[in-house]
Design a protein around this motif. Structure first.
Motif, PDB file in Angstrom:
ATOM      1  N   LEU A   1      25.095  80.860  10.986  1.00 31.70           N
ATOM      2  CA  LEU A   1      25.909  80.155  11.979  1.00 31.70           C
ATOM      3  C   LEU A   1      25.317  78.788  12.309  1.00 31.70           C
ATOM      4  O   LEU A   1      26.017  77.792  12.434  1.00 31.70           O
ATOM      5  N   ARG A   2      23.979  78.758  12.428  1.00 32.89           N
ATOM      6  CA  ARG A   2      23.324  77.493  12.745  1.00 32.89           C
ATOM      7  C   ARG A   2      23.452  76.516  11.571  1.00 32.89           C
ATOM      8  O   ARG A   2      23.645  75.309  11.775  1.00 32.89           O
ATOM      9  N   LEU A   3      23.378  77.047  10.361  1.00 34.76           N
ATOM     10  CA  LEU A   3      23.494  76.208   9.175  1.00 34.76           C
ATOM     11  C   LEU A   3      24.903  75.622   9.063  1.00 34.76           C
ATOM     12  O   LEU A   3      25.085  74.436   8.751  1.00 34.76           O
ATOM     13  N   LEU A   4      25.923  76.435   9.311  1.00 38.16           N
ATOM     14  CA  LEU A   4      27.301  75.955   9.280  1.00 38.16           C
ATOM     15  C   LEU A   4      27.540  74.896  10.355  1.00 38.16           C
ATOM     16  O   LEU A   4      28.238  73.896  10.120  1.00 38.16           O
ATOM     17  N   ALA A   5      26.972  75.108  11.531  1.00 37.54           N
ATOM     18  CA  ALA A   5      27.110  74.132  12.611  1.00 37.54           C
ATOM     19  C   ALA A   5      26.491  72.798  12.208  1.00 37.54           C
ATOM     20  O   ALA A   5      27.055  71.730  12.464  1.00 37.54           O
ATOM     21  N   LEU A   6      25.304  72.858  11.544  1.00 41.74           N
ATOM     22  CA  LEU A   6      24.648  71.633  11.090  1.00 41.74           C
ATOM     23  C   LEU A   6      25.516  70.901  10.069  1.00 41.74           C
ATOM     24  O   LEU A   6      25.657  69.666  10.120  1.00 41.74           O
ATOM     25  N   ALA A   7      26.128  71.647   9.145  1.00 41.87           N
ATOM     26  CA  ALA A   7      26.990  71.038   8.134  1.00 41.87           C
ATOM     27  C   ALA A   7      28.195  70.352   8.789  1.00 41.87           C
ATOM     28  O   ALA A   7      28.591  69.244   8.395  1.00 41.87           O
ATOM     29  N   LEU A   8      28.775  70.998   9.790  1.00 43.22           N
ATOM     30  CA  LEU A   8      29.919  70.413  10.488  1.00 43.22           C
ATOM     31  C   LEU A   8      29.533  69.156  11.254  1.00 43.22           C
ATOM     32  O   LEU A   8      30.298  68.179  11.312  1.00 43.22           O
ATOM     33  N   ILE A   9      28.343  69.155  11.831  1.00 42.67           N
ATOM     34  CA  ILE A   9      27.876  67.981  12.573  1.00 42.67           C
ATOM     35  C   ILE A   9      27.659  66.798  11.619  1.00 42.67           C
ATOM     36  O   ILE A   9      28.002  65.654  11.937  1.00 42.67           O
ATOM     37  N   ILE A  10      27.103  67.074  10.438  1.00 47.24           N
ATOM     38  CA  ILE A  10      26.908  66.017   9.453  1.00 47.24           C
ATOM     39  C   ILE A  10      28.252  65.422   9.043  1.00 47.24           C
ATOM     40  O   ILE A  10      28.413  64.193   8.936  1.00 47.24           O
ATOM     41  N   MET A  11      29.256  66.281   8.810  1.00 49.97           N
ATOM     42  CA  MET A  11      30.592  65.794   8.459  1.00 49.97           C
ATOM     43  C   MET A  11      31.183  64.978   9.601  1.00 49.97           C
ATOM     44  O   MET A  11      31.886  63.982   9.370  1.00 49.97           O
ATOM     45  N   ALA A  12      30.915  65.383  10.838  1.00 48.55           N
ATOM     46  CA  ALA A  12      31.470  64.670  11.992  1.00 48.55           C
ATOM     47  C   ALA A  12      30.879  63.273  12.119  1.00 48.55           C
ATOM     48  O   ALA A  12      31.608  62.301  12.367  1.00 48.55           O
ATOM     49  N   ILE A  13      29.549  63.148  11.930  1.00 52.49           N
ATOM     50  CA  ILE A  13      28.934  61.827  12.083  1.00 52.49           C
ATOM     51  C   ILE A  13      29.263  60.929  10.878  1.00 52.49           C
ATOM     52  O   ILE A  13      29.081  59.709  10.952  1.00 52.49           O
ATOM     53  N   ALA A  14      29.763  61.525   9.769  1.00 48.34           N
ATOM     54  CA  ALA A  14      30.244  60.717   8.649  1.00 48.34           C
ATOM     55  C   ALA A  14      31.585  60.076   8.988  1.00 48.34           C
ATOM     56  O   ALA A  14      32.114  59.274   8.236  1.00 48.34           O
ATOM     57  N   ARG A  15      32.143  60.469  10.124  1.00 49.46           N
ATOM     58  CA  ARG A  15      33.332  59.867  10.708  1.00 49.46           C
ATOM     59  C   ARG A  15      34.588  59.987   9.822  1.00 49.46           C
ATOM     60  O   ARG A  15      35.056  59.013   9.251  1.00 49.46           O
ATOM     61  N   PRO A  16      35.122  61.196   9.741  1.00 46.73           N
ATOM     62  CA  PRO A  16      36.377  61.373   8.995  1.00 46.73           C
ATOM     63  C   PRO A  16      37.553  60.787   9.782  1.00 46.73           C
ATOM     64  O   PRO A  16      37.603  60.881  11.009  1.00 46.73           O
ATOM     65  N   GLN A  17      38.479  60.180   9.069  1.00 44.49           N
ATOM     66  CA  GLN A  17      39.658  59.613   9.717  1.00 44.49           C
ATOM     67  C   GLN A  17      40.807  59.503   8.726  1.00 44.49           C
ATOM     68  O   GLN A  17      40.602  59.486   7.512  1.00 44.49           O
ATOM     69  N   THR A  18      42.016  59.448   9.244  1.00 44.89           N
ATOM     70  CA  THR A  18      43.196  59.196   8.420  1.00 44.89           C
ATOM     71  C   THR A  18      43.723  57.806   8.763  1.00 44.89           C
ATOM     72  O   THR A  18      43.563  57.328   9.888  1.00 44.89           O
ATOM     73  N   VAL A  19      44.340  57.180   7.778  1.00 48.41           N
ATOM     74  CA  VAL A  19      44.870  55.830   7.957  1.00 48.41           C
ATOM     75  C   VAL A  19      46.351  55.830   7.601  1.00 48.41           C
ATOM     76  O   VAL A  19      46.731  56.179   6.489  1.00 48.41           O
ATOM     77  N   ASP A  20      47.166  55.456   8.568  1.00 47.93           N
ATOM     78  CA  ASP A  20      48.605  55.325   8.338  1.00 47.93           C
ATOM     79  C   ASP A  20      48.915  53.834   8.211  1.00 47.93           C
ATOM     80  O   ASP A  20      48.748  53.072   9.166  1.00 47.93           O
ATOM     81  N   VAL A  21      49.353  53.425   7.012  1.00 43.54           N
ATOM     82  CA  VAL A  21      49.617  52.010   6.749  1.00 43.54           C
ATOM     83  C   VAL A  21      51.120  51.772   6.692  1.00 43.54           C
ATOM     84  O   VAL A  21      51.835  52.403   5.918  1.00 43.54           O
TER      85      VAL A  21
END
Length: 334
Positions: free
Chosen positions: A62-82
């Motif tokens: 659980l702690r490992l999965l949480a760490l992976a999710l935090i790394i993905m979050a700080i990589a700043r995922p976003q969608t762009v509508d053009v």
């Protein structure tokens, strides 16, 4: 799940290297903390909840999965509508003056000069979505087939119906054809006004001198591109009409008043072209298409939507579950 999502800080993905390091550290730590006791028999011991100690590894997962999710979050995922909005800032009004005399049925172009022209002109019209276009026909006299319009469907239908007929007086009145085209454009408010004048002969009819028509074009700020259509030498052309009404063909010298066409183009700041075959005719219209460009402003609007929040919330939820399990069920094993 991640379709259409882009990560702004992709360089932070190197932090995922921490996961195998954490797993290795956990394995080593677990081995050091696990005591071994060798006995000959377990008959004297009562074993209860044998599955619970094994499930304590779930806390680390659980702690490992949480760490992976935090790394993905700080990589700043976003969608762009053009969304794109275009605005034509400079329209061009074009009149195509087409010679429809009997000589346009000559077969030095396939299937004949007129049909070859209609095919190429049709593609030219389709490639000018932001311009207004009109059609003028001329032989011994001239008339407007279609006034300038932005409705390309009307122009294309009208062009399809262009053909040789006996209603128009025979001959080639280049001056009249040019003057009629000028008349269609003289009141135009467009910043650029262009005539594409095509003929396969010499001026031998009409009451308007081509030079006078050229001067009118200059007065109204109209540029004229002239095209001489026909092969060099002789061409299989109509020379008479058979009893059944069909044309009789024979080899006829190709005579084009190139000096006049060049003069018209030079006086009006245009350009003269000679089309001796289908391919050359296509190249000429392609070049005119490049020379006369419509200016278009394109505005792009970007709408960014950040997608890191669900990842942070899920990571927090996993850490909360891990904390509750560690404080309750697995309290005696950690």
């Amino acid at each position: 799940m991640f379709e259409g999502i882009e990560f702004v800080n992709k360089n932070l993905f190197w932090l995922f290297l921490l996961l195998p390091v954490a797993i290795l550290w956990y394995i080593i730590k677990h081995k050091k903390q696990t005591a071994e006791l060798k006995i000959s028999s377990l008959k004297g011991f009562k074993v209860t909840n044998s599955w619970l100690p094994k499930l304590k590894h779930l806390l680390f997962v659980l702690r490992l999965l949480a760490l992976a999710l935090i790394i993905m979050a700080i990589a700043r995922p976003q969608t762009v509508d053009v969304s794109t909005k275009t605005k034509t800032t400079r329209g061009i009004d074009i009149v195509m003056a087409i010679d429809v005399s009997a000589s346009m049925l000559a077969k030095d172009l396939s299937p004949n000069r007129l049909e070859a022209l209609k095919k190429v002109a049709g593609e030219f019209i389709k490639g000018r979505p932001n311009d207004r276009i009109g059609l003028v026909e001329y032989a011994g006299e001239s008339y407007t087939r279609t006034p300038i319009t932005s409705d390309k469907a009307i122009i294309l239908r009208s062009l399809k119906d262009v053909r040789y007929n006996t209603v128009i007086e025979g001959g080639t009145a280049i001056g009249s054809g040019l003057a009629t085209a000028v008349n269609r454009l003289k009141d135009s408010k467009a910043k650029s006004k262009v005539i594409i004048l095509l003929t396969d002969g010499v001026n031998n009819s009409g009451f308007i001198d081509p030079k006078i028509a050229s001067e009118l074009a200059v007065e109204y700020g109209i540029k004229v591109y002239t095209i001489g259509l026909g092969t060099n030498g002789t061409a299989l052309s109509p020379i008479g009409i058979l009893p059944n009404g069909d044309f009789q063909y024979g080899r006829v010298p190709v005579e084009i008043d190139e000096a006049l066409l060049k003069e018209i183009a030079d006086v009006t700041s245009g350009k003269y072209f000679r089309a001796t075959n289908n391919e050359k005719l296509e190249e000429i219209y392609a070049e005119i298409n490049k020379l006369e460009k419509t200016d278009i402003d394109e505005f792009k609007y970007y709408n960014y939507q950040e997608k890191f929040r669900p990842l942070v919330i899920l990571a927090g939820f996993l850490l909360l579950i891990e904390f509750l399990l560690r404080s309750t069920i697995f309290r005696s094993f950690v």
